[in-house]
Scaffold this motif. Sequence first.
Motif, PDB file in Angstrom:
ATOM      1  N   THR A 139     -55.329  -3.925  37.792  1.00  0.00           N
ATOM      2  CA  THR A 139     -56.357  -3.068  37.192  1.00  0.00           C
ATOM      3  C   THR A 139     -55.741  -1.964  36.346  1.00  0.00           C
ATOM      4  O   THR A 139     -56.335  -1.520  35.359  1.00  0.00           O
ATOM      5  CB  THR A 139     -57.263  -2.457  38.270  1.00  0.00           C
ATOM      6  OG1 THR A 139     -56.461  -1.761  39.241  1.00  0.00           O
ATOM      7  CG2 THR A 139     -58.076  -3.536  38.972  1.00  0.00           C
ATOM      8  N   LYS A 148     -55.071  -3.626  33.122  1.00  0.00           N
ATOM      9  CA  LYS A 148     -56.349  -3.881  32.455  1.00  0.00           C
ATOM     10  C   LYS A 148     -56.891  -2.609  31.811  1.00  0.00           C
ATOM     11  O   LYS A 148     -57.381  -2.626  30.672  1.00  0.00           O
ATOM     12  CB  LYS A 148     -57.364  -4.433  33.450  1.00  0.00           C
ATOM     13  CG  LYS A 148     -58.676  -4.879  32.796  1.00  0.00           C
ATOM     14  CD  LYS A 148     -59.753  -5.196  33.801  1.00  0.00           C
ATOM     15  CE  LYS A 148     -60.277  -3.943  34.460  1.00  0.00           C
ATOM     16  NZ  LYS A 148     -61.491  -4.183  35.279  1.00  0.00           N
ATOM     17  N   GLU A 205     -51.823  -7.287  25.601  1.00  0.00           N
ATOM     18  CA  GLU A 205     -52.652  -8.241  26.335  1.00  0.00           C
ATOM     19  C   GLU A 205     -51.804  -9.305  27.030  1.00  0.00           C
ATOM     20  O   GLU A 205     -52.233  -9.894  28.023  1.00  0.00           O
ATOM     21  CB  GLU A 205     -53.674  -8.886  25.396  1.00  0.00           C
ATOM     22  CG  GLU A 205     -54.776  -7.927  24.980  1.00  0.00           C
ATOM     23  CD  GLU A 205     -55.975  -8.644  24.363  1.00  0.00           C
ATOM     24  OE1 GLU A 205     -56.182  -9.829  24.665  1.00  0.00           O
ATOM     25  OE2 GLU A 205     -56.686  -7.998  23.578  1.00  0.00           O
ATOM     26  N   LEU A 248     -51.366  -8.151  30.491  1.00  0.00           N
ATOM     27  CA  LEU A 248     -52.548  -8.408  31.317  1.00  0.00           C
ATOM     28  C   LEU A 248     -52.590  -9.877  31.718  1.00  0.00           C
ATOM     29  O   LEU A 248     -52.926 -10.211  32.856  1.00  0.00           O
ATOM     30  CB  LEU A 248     -53.819  -8.025  30.552  1.00  0.00           C
ATOM     31  CG  LEU A 248     -55.134  -8.240  31.305  1.00  0.00           C
ATOM     32  CD1 LEU A 248     -55.178  -7.404  32.572  1.00  0.00           C
ATOM     33  CD2 LEU A 248     -56.326  -7.931  30.409  1.00  0.00           C
ATOM     34  N   ASP A 280     -63.401  -9.598  35.508  1.00  0.00           N
ATOM     35  CA  ASP A 280     -62.073  -9.909  36.038  1.00  0.00           C
ATOM     36  C   ASP A 280     -62.054 -11.313  36.635  1.00  0.00           C
ATOM     37  O   ASP A 280     -61.108 -12.076  36.414  1.00  0.00           O
ATOM     38  CB  ASP A 280     -61.675  -8.894  37.112  1.00  0.00           C
ATOM     39  CG  ASP A 280     -61.444  -7.501  36.560  1.00  0.00           C
ATOM     40  OD1 ASP A 280     -61.020  -7.397  35.405  1.00  0.00           O
ATOM     41  OD2 ASP A 280     -61.694  -6.529  37.296  1.00  0.00           O
TER      42      ASP A 280
END
Length: 528
Positions: free
Chosen positions: A90, A93, A130, A133, A178
């Motif tokens: 998280t 993110k 990204e 992530l 998610d």
Amino acid sequence: MLLRMKILSAVLAVLLAVPAAVSTEYFSATTSLINLLQSEQAVVNVLQDYVSGIEKHIEVIKEFINNRRPVGEKVDEMTDYISNPIQAYTLIKRMTIDLKAVEASTQVMATPDYVPDISQLRSAFYLPQESDLNGAANALILLQETYKLNMSAMVRGLLQSNGPISPFQADEQLTARDCLYLGKNSFNQGYFDNAIDWFKIALTKAKDEHNITVTQEEIQTFLDIAVYSYDEIMKERKGVNWETSLLGANYEEKFTPEFFDDNIHPTRENEQFNRLCRGEQLRPPKWDKNLRCRYFKGYHPYLLLQPIKLEERSRKPYIVQLYDVISDKEIQKIQNLSKPYLQRSTHYSNNGNYVASLKRTSANTWLTEDQNPLAKRLDNRLKMITGLASRYKNYAAEAYQIANYGIGGHYVPHQDYMQSIRDNPFQLSEFEARAGDRIATWMFYLSDVEAGGATAFPYVGAVVWPKKGSAVFWWNLKRNSEGDIMTFHGACPVLRGSKWVCNKWFRVNAQMFRKPCSLNEDAYFTDL
């Protein structure tokens, strides 16, 4: 203008306070995640100054700020926070997807005084991309698959395995978005059954959220595709009457391990590795009845006064864990020396080159006796314990490799000996040509690991759990210098905590009079 000068001064201050990362990849090492926590605080500080300068159209920015849970400024507090994989996910993110939304808001709500340049902050603070992530999501998928984590519990922030590992709770929870993202990543990796489960959970979560993060219609589209793809595969395996609902994703047939077989099917090999990582006992008890714990006096009179505590994990191949062989002070020194130089770990590929991939997620660096006296001190200690020549500059062993594992950090099963030395004798570096193959591996454990992180040997059913200050040792070669495939081993994913190790690989040529060769191809080293 005064507001702008204050904010620019604040940015400069936090830039000087936050150490620059050598590598901008965040999911592969916990040290990078600590820097990211500091960077996140700096970005939040800048955004708070921006919000104080305007009083309308700031809901998106406030949400970003309020979503950050307070984390202490001490390294131990930050380490504890990012040691939880869901919290680490998280965090990444927030600093990728959520920060993009903030960037869009700041561009819309431009004021004459100051508009935070998020792209400039990304560059200044080495913020994640990204791809980070994606790496964090893949880590969660690997952890779920390896430790059979309950998906419904994961959504609530609870990581609960069906093995002996104790459950633990994260401060964060997963959203429907998610779950959809994890489902997509599972699908792309071929885990269709897991993808279906993630999409189903995403549907339930979206309903509970009233479609705030993602709509149920969008999720249903991906769920239909996953079910169709899964059914097509299972029809080929089970017959034309196959339906997904007949067999859940958690179905497992009775498992019987196969040991001492180098032709084991890759699926079974992976299953044995995962079960060892979960703490399952696969070896027959009769194999372990002759394993001993003893005091070992090594190869130097000094150890007569202070023998080493040694625990045998396997007799063939010979695998032992030795305790209290490095001090906390030395461990801290190694970590402090290595942190500024950690880079994404690579592994030896089939084409003879070293590459970075999801097979190995960690960051590492090297330490030689010329860089710091500690390396020479450790060399002398290892020589006293093992009786093996240990100097890097004498081509007797490699430099120390220090590695830090990140979110779900792991290394898929592999062997340490280098068959290419025999296969490509004319393509070797000077060191490889003079040093020869890796006769043995010594690995210090520089940290305790709260959950996961074991070293598992799937072909023999042996497993070694990290204990700070201990080390594991095994022989990679037989007495005739042929590689022993039974030493095939891997680093289990880190479920919770931060894993640090320090490897030393001894080379064979310098040991010819210490450990003479044998013409018997079945002769093994059976002791230290």
